[in-house]
Design an enzyme around this catalytic site. Structure first.
Site, PDB file in Angstrom:
ATOM      1  N   ASP A  52      21.658   8.730  -5.891  1.00  0.00           N
ATOM      2  CA  ASP A  52      21.210   9.666  -5.116  1.00  0.00           C
ATOM      3  C   ASP A  52      19.986   9.228  -4.824  1.00  0.00           C
ATOM      4  O   ASP A  52      18.975   9.109  -5.646  1.00  0.00           O
ATOM      5  CB  ASP A  52      21.634  10.936  -5.148  1.00  0.00           C
ATOM      6  N   ILE A  53      19.157   9.153  -3.194  1.00  0.00           N
ATOM      7  CA  ILE A  53      17.772   9.491  -3.454  1.00  0.00           C
ATOM      8  C   ILE A  53      16.429  10.645  -3.820  1.00  0.00           C
ATOM      9  O   ILE A  53      15.909  10.011  -4.350  1.00  0.00           O
ATOM     10  CB  ILE A  53      17.631   8.384  -2.079  1.00  0.00           C
ATOM     11  N   HIS A  82      31.335  12.286   0.555  1.00  0.00           N
ATOM     12  CA  HIS A  82      30.612  11.679  -0.598  1.00  0.00           C
ATOM     13  C   HIS A  82      30.226  12.075  -1.297  1.00  0.00           C
ATOM     14  O   HIS A  82      30.228  14.202  -1.424  1.00  0.00           O
ATOM     15  CB  HIS A  82      28.877  11.640  -0.293  1.00  0.00           C
ATOM     16  N   GLU A 115      24.727  16.875   5.203  1.00  0.00           N
ATOM     17  CA  GLU A 115      23.535  16.723   5.488  1.00  0.00           C
ATOM     18  C   GLU A 115      24.521  15.439   6.169  1.00  0.00           C
ATOM     19  O   GLU A 115      23.406  15.037   7.260  1.00  0.00           O
ATOM     20  CB  GLU A 115      22.699  15.621   5.254  1.00  0.00           C
ATOM     21  N   VAL A 116      25.120  14.101   5.886  1.00  0.00           N
ATOM     22  CA  VAL A 116      25.763  12.793   5.872  1.00  0.00           C
ATOM     23  C   VAL A 116      27.227  12.782   6.153  1.00  0.00           C
ATOM     24  O   VAL A 116      28.151  13.302   5.867  1.00  0.00           O
ATOM     25  CB  VAL A 116      25.211  12.135   4.270  1.00  0.00           C
TER      26      VAL A 116
HETATM   27  P1  AMP Z   1      24.500  16.299   1.106  1.00  0.00           P
HETATM   28  O1  AMP Z   1      23.748  17.288   1.521  1.00  0.00           O
HETATM   29  O2  AMP Z   1      25.998  16.789   0.088  1.00  0.00           O
HETATM   30  O3  AMP Z   1      24.973  15.897   2.526  1.00  0.00           O
HETATM   31  O4  AMP Z   1      24.533  15.361   0.341  1.00  0.00           O
HETATM   32  C1  AMP Z   1      23.706  13.915   0.583  1.00  0.00           C
HETATM   33  C2  AMP Z   1      23.056  13.270  -0.124  1.00  0.00           C
HETATM   34  O5  AMP Z   1      22.378  11.966   0.098  1.00  0.00           O
HETATM   35  C3  AMP Z   1      21.337  14.069  -0.336  1.00  0.00           C
HETATM   36  O6  AMP Z   1      21.384  14.903  -1.786  1.00  0.00           O
HETATM   37  C4  AMP Z   1      20.158  12.738  -0.456  1.00  0.00           C
HETATM   38  O7  AMP Z   1      19.179  13.339  -1.570  1.00  0.00           O
HETATM   39  C5  AMP Z   1      21.032  11.435  -0.271  1.00  0.00           C
HETATM   40  N1  AMP Z   1      20.698  10.512   0.633  1.00  0.00           N
HETATM   41  C6  AMP Z   1      20.626  10.567   1.997  1.00  0.00           C
HETATM   42  N2  AMP Z   1      20.222   9.443   2.579  1.00  0.00           N
HETATM   43  C7  AMP Z   1      20.007   8.787   0.580  1.00  0.00           C
HETATM   44  C8  AMP Z   1      19.632   7.410   0.990  1.00  0.00           C
HETATM   45  N3  AMP Z   1      19.524   6.598   1.562  1.00  0.00           N
HETATM   46  N4  AMP Z   1      20.256   6.684  -0.404  1.00  0.00           N
HETATM   47  C9  AMP Z   1      20.834   7.416  -1.482  1.00  0.00           C
HETATM   48  N5  AMP Z   1      20.639   8.943  -1.132  1.00  0.00           N
HETATM   49  C10 AMP Z   1      20.778   9.505   0.137  1.00  0.00           C
END
Ligand code: AMP
Length: 126
Positions: free
Chosen positions: A39-40, A110, A105-106
């Site tokens: 995770d970033i 995941h 968020e994504v």
């Molecule tokens: P969620 O809130 O469960 O959707 O988590 C999304 C996660 O993706 C967060 O913990 C972010 O830090 C992580 N994230 C977003 N962009 C990236 C990226 N480019 N590489 C790795 N992790 C990411």
């Protein structure tokens, strides 16, 4: 901005772009079904994201629509990543956010894998 997990899959989401190699990531593990990377913005000493290679918006989409073989392959991959990081004895935590109440968020399923230290309460205190 949390996503609506009932929307159709969007091929422009950031994890789809990571899977296509358009955005850099550090590969921790990869097989036919899954890809794992750090995770970033880590929220524990070890914070890995494990994502299916298939196009699934969320755990809801995946559990409802993925073929059995893909579900088995993905779940085994999550377990494998934890095991190969030596996390089983000390313990670890898995988390999948789905939709606005969870703050997803994504819009590509995941699994967050947290470990490497005591992780505290399961949910933030209100
Ligand atoms: P969620 O809130 O469960 O959707 O988590 C999304 C996660 O993706 C967060 O913990 C972010 O830090 C992580 N994230 C977003 N962009 C990236 C990226 N480019 N590489 C790795 N992790 C990411």
């Amino acid at each position: 901005m949390p996503i609506d997990a009932t929307q159709p899959y969007d091929d422009d989401n950031i994890f789809a772009r990571i899977l296509r190699g358009e955005i850099p990531s550090t590969k921790i593990y990869e097989d036919e079904w899954a890809y794992a990377f750090p995770d970033i913005s880590p929220q524990a000493k070890l914070h890995v994201l494990v994502i299916p290679k298939g196009r699934y918006v969320s755990w809801d989409d995946f559990s409802a629509n993925a073929p059995e073989e893909e579900i088995a392959g993905f779940i085994r991959a999550v377990g494998h990543v934890a095991r190969t990081h030596g996390l089983v004895e000390a313990g670890y935590r898995l988390l999948a956010n789905v939709g606005p109440h969870a703050g997803q968020e994504v819009a590509h399923l995941h699994i967050h894998l947290f470990g490497g230290e005591p992780l505290g309460p399961m949910l933030a205190r209100r």
